[in-house]
Design a protein around this motif. Structure first.
Motif, PDB file in Angstrom:
ATOM      1  N   THR A 117       0.660  -1.163  -0.129  1.00  0.00           N
ATOM      2  CA  THR A 117       0.064   0.013   0.044  1.00  0.00           C
ATOM      3  C   THR A 117       0.666   1.354   0.057  1.00  0.00           C
ATOM      4  O   THR A 117       0.380   2.288  -0.460  1.00  0.00           O
ATOM      5  CB  THR A 117      -1.024  -0.045   1.064  1.00  0.00           C
ATOM      6  N   VAL A 118       1.995   1.198   0.361  1.00  0.00           N
ATOM      7  CA  VAL A 118       2.968   2.395   0.517  1.00  0.00           C
ATOM      8  C   VAL A 118       3.034   2.913  -1.008  1.00  0.00           C
ATOM      9  O   VAL A 118       3.694   3.994  -1.097  1.00  0.00           O
ATOM     10  CB  VAL A 118       4.325   2.307   1.049  1.00  0.00           C
TER      11      VAL A 118
ATOM     12  N   HIS B 193      -2.766   9.335   5.604  1.00  0.00           N
ATOM     13  CA  HIS B 193      -1.885   9.070   4.493  1.00  0.00           C
ATOM     14  C   HIS B 193      -1.421   7.665   4.299  1.00  0.00           C
ATOM     15  O   HIS B 193      -0.418   7.734   3.603  1.00  0.00           O
ATOM     16  CB  HIS B 193      -0.965  10.217   4.099  1.00  0.00           C
ATOM     17  N   ALA B 194      -2.084   6.903   5.000  1.00  0.00           N
ATOM     18  CA  ALA B 194      -1.472   5.524   4.896  1.00  0.00           C
ATOM     19  C   ALA B 194      -2.072   4.730   3.852  1.00  0.00           C
ATOM     20  O   ALA B 194      -1.463   3.528   3.443  1.00  0.00           O
ATOM     21  CB  ALA B 194      -1.941   4.813   6.216  1.00  0.00           C
ATOM     22  N   ASN B 195      -3.309   4.870   3.259  1.00  0.00           N
ATOM     23  CA  ASN B 195      -3.623   4.503   2.072  1.00  0.00           C
ATOM     24  C   ASN B 195      -3.786   3.203   2.290  1.00  0.00           C
ATOM     25  O   ASN B 195      -3.930   2.129   1.255  1.00  0.00           O
ATOM     26  CB  ASN B 195      -2.848   4.634   0.939  1.00  0.00           C
ATOM     27  N   THR B 196      -4.400   2.684   3.570  1.00  0.00           N
ATOM     28  CA  THR B 196      -4.935   1.284   3.662  1.00  0.00           C
ATOM     29  C   THR B 196      -6.494   1.277   3.706  1.00  0.00           C
ATOM     30  O   THR B 196      -6.919   0.099   3.779  1.00  0.00           O
ATOM     31  CB  THR B 196      -4.556   0.630   5.097  1.00  0.00           C
ATOM     32  N   ALA B 197      -7.099   2.502   3.589  1.00  0.00           N
ATOM     33  CA  ALA B 197      -8.733   2.467   3.378  1.00  0.00           C
ATOM     34  C   ALA B 197      -9.172   3.728   2.931  1.00  0.00           C
ATOM     35  O   ALA B 197      -8.428   4.710   3.012  1.00  0.00           O
ATOM     36  CB  ALA B 197      -9.349   2.163   4.868  1.00  0.00           C
ATOM     37  N   VAL B 198     -10.130   3.721   1.981  1.00  0.00           N
ATOM     38  CA  VAL B 198     -10.819   4.705   1.440  1.00  0.00           C
ATOM     39  C   VAL B 198     -12.501   4.622   1.684  1.00  0.00           C
ATOM     40  O   VAL B 198     -12.855   3.422   1.375  1.00  0.00           O
ATOM     41  CB  VAL B 198     -10.336   4.966   0.094  1.00  0.00           C
ATOM     42  N   TYR B 199     -13.043   5.680   1.883  1.00  0.00           N
ATOM     43  CA  TYR B 199     -14.439   5.568   2.236  1.00  0.00           C
ATOM     44  C   TYR B 199     -15.155   6.488   1.361  1.00  0.00           C
ATOM     45  O   TYR B 199     -14.875   7.385   0.855  1.00  0.00           O
ATOM     46  CB  TYR B 199     -14.692   6.026   3.618  1.00  0.00           C
ATOM     47  N   LEU B 200     -16.483   6.076   1.054  1.00  0.00           N
ATOM     48  CA  LEU B 200     -17.297   6.945   0.217  1.00  0.00           C
ATOM     49  C   LEU B 200     -18.647   7.164   0.809  1.00  0.00           C
ATOM     50  O   LEU B 200     -19.500   6.353   1.170  1.00  0.00           O
ATOM     51  CB  LEU B 200     -17.618   6.535  -1.053  1.00  0.00           C
ATOM     52  N   GLN B 201     -19.025   8.424   1.443  1.00  0.00           N
ATOM     53  CA  GLN B 201     -20.320   8.739   2.048  1.00  0.00           C
ATOM     54  C   GLN B 201     -21.166   9.324   0.964  1.00  0.00           C
ATOM     55  O   GLN B 201     -21.072  10.454   0.364  1.00  0.00           O
ATOM     56  CB  GLN B 201     -20.009   9.571   3.296  1.00  0.00           C
ATOM     57  N   MET B 202     -22.147   8.560   0.634  1.00  0.00           N
ATOM     58  CA  MET B 202     -23.175   8.802  -0.141  1.00  0.00           C
ATOM     59  C   MET B 202     -24.517   9.258   0.447  1.00  0.00           C
ATOM     60  O   MET B 202     -25.077   8.585   1.187  1.00  0.00           O
ATOM     61  CB  MET B 202     -23.675   7.591  -1.265  1.00  0.00           C
TER      62      MET B 202
ATOM     63  N   ARG C  40      -3.867   3.350  -7.557  1.00  0.00           N
ATOM     64  CA  ARG C  40      -2.674   3.337  -8.596  1.00  0.00           C
ATOM     65  C   ARG C  40      -1.306   3.756  -8.158  1.00  0.00           C
ATOM     66  O   ARG C  40      -1.292   4.802  -7.502  1.00  0.00           O
ATOM     67  CB  ARG C  40      -3.129   4.666  -9.764  1.00  0.00           C
ATOM     68  N   SER C  41      -0.559   3.080  -8.567  1.00  0.00           N
ATOM     69  CA  SER C  41       0.878   3.440  -8.244  1.00  0.00           C
ATOM     70  C   SER C  41       1.710   4.021  -9.412  1.00  0.00           C
ATOM     71  O   SER C  41       0.739   4.339 -10.145  1.00  0.00           O
ATOM     72  CB  SER C  41       1.860   1.940  -7.604  1.00  0.00           C
ATOM     73  N   ARG C  42       2.769   4.163  -9.085  1.00  0.00           N
ATOM     74  CA  ARG C  42       3.592   4.857 -10.410  1.00  0.00           C
ATOM     75  C   ARG C  42       3.404   4.068 -11.770  1.00  0.00           C
ATOM     76  O   ARG C  42       3.246   4.653 -12.701  1.00  0.00           O
ATOM     77  CB  ARG C  42       5.079   4.893 -10.084  1.00  0.00           C
TER      78      ARG C  42
END
Length: 116
Positions: A28-29, A74-83, A99-101
């Motif tokens: 994830t880094v 900024h750990a990029n281990t989880a992302v959420y979407l509140q709808m 997406r990584s490089r």
């Protein structure tokens, strides 16, 4: 490699709310961009909300003011979407995106259906 797993989809009435979660594992880094896309039946996949690096997120025009994306610092281990204030046209499969490089990763998708 990065693995993405979404959860939280389901059936919701128009005007209601739903919260999607995406958990990332693996390298994830390496993630630079992190967010959500969706695909409605017979339509192309489109941007919902996306963090590009450390910048503020971008939103698709159709969800601005209704959806909010967040992540675990900024750990990029989880992302959420509140709808919020969902509409029938929000129906579709929602995909977590990272997406990584050099590599683009997709989750398996979670179905969101907005209907009374």
């Amino acid at each position: 490699q990065v693995q993405l797993v979404e959860s939280g989809g389901g059936l919701v009435q128009p005007g209601g709310s739903l919260r999607l979660s995406c958990t990332a594992s693996g390298y994830t880094v390496s993630i630079i961009n992190f967010g959500w896309y969706r695909q409605a039946p017979d339509k192309q996949r489109e941007l919902v909300a996306l963090f590009r690096g450390s910048s503020d997120p971008n939103y698709g025009d159709s969800v601005k003011g209704r959806f909010t994306v967040s992540r675990d610092g900024h750990a990029n281990t989880a992302v959420y979407l509140q709808m919020n204030s969902v509409k029938p046209e929000d129906t579709g499969v929602y995909y977590c995106y990272a997406r990584s490089r050099e590599i683009t990763y997709w989750g398996q998708g979670t179905q969101v259906t907005v209907s009374s």
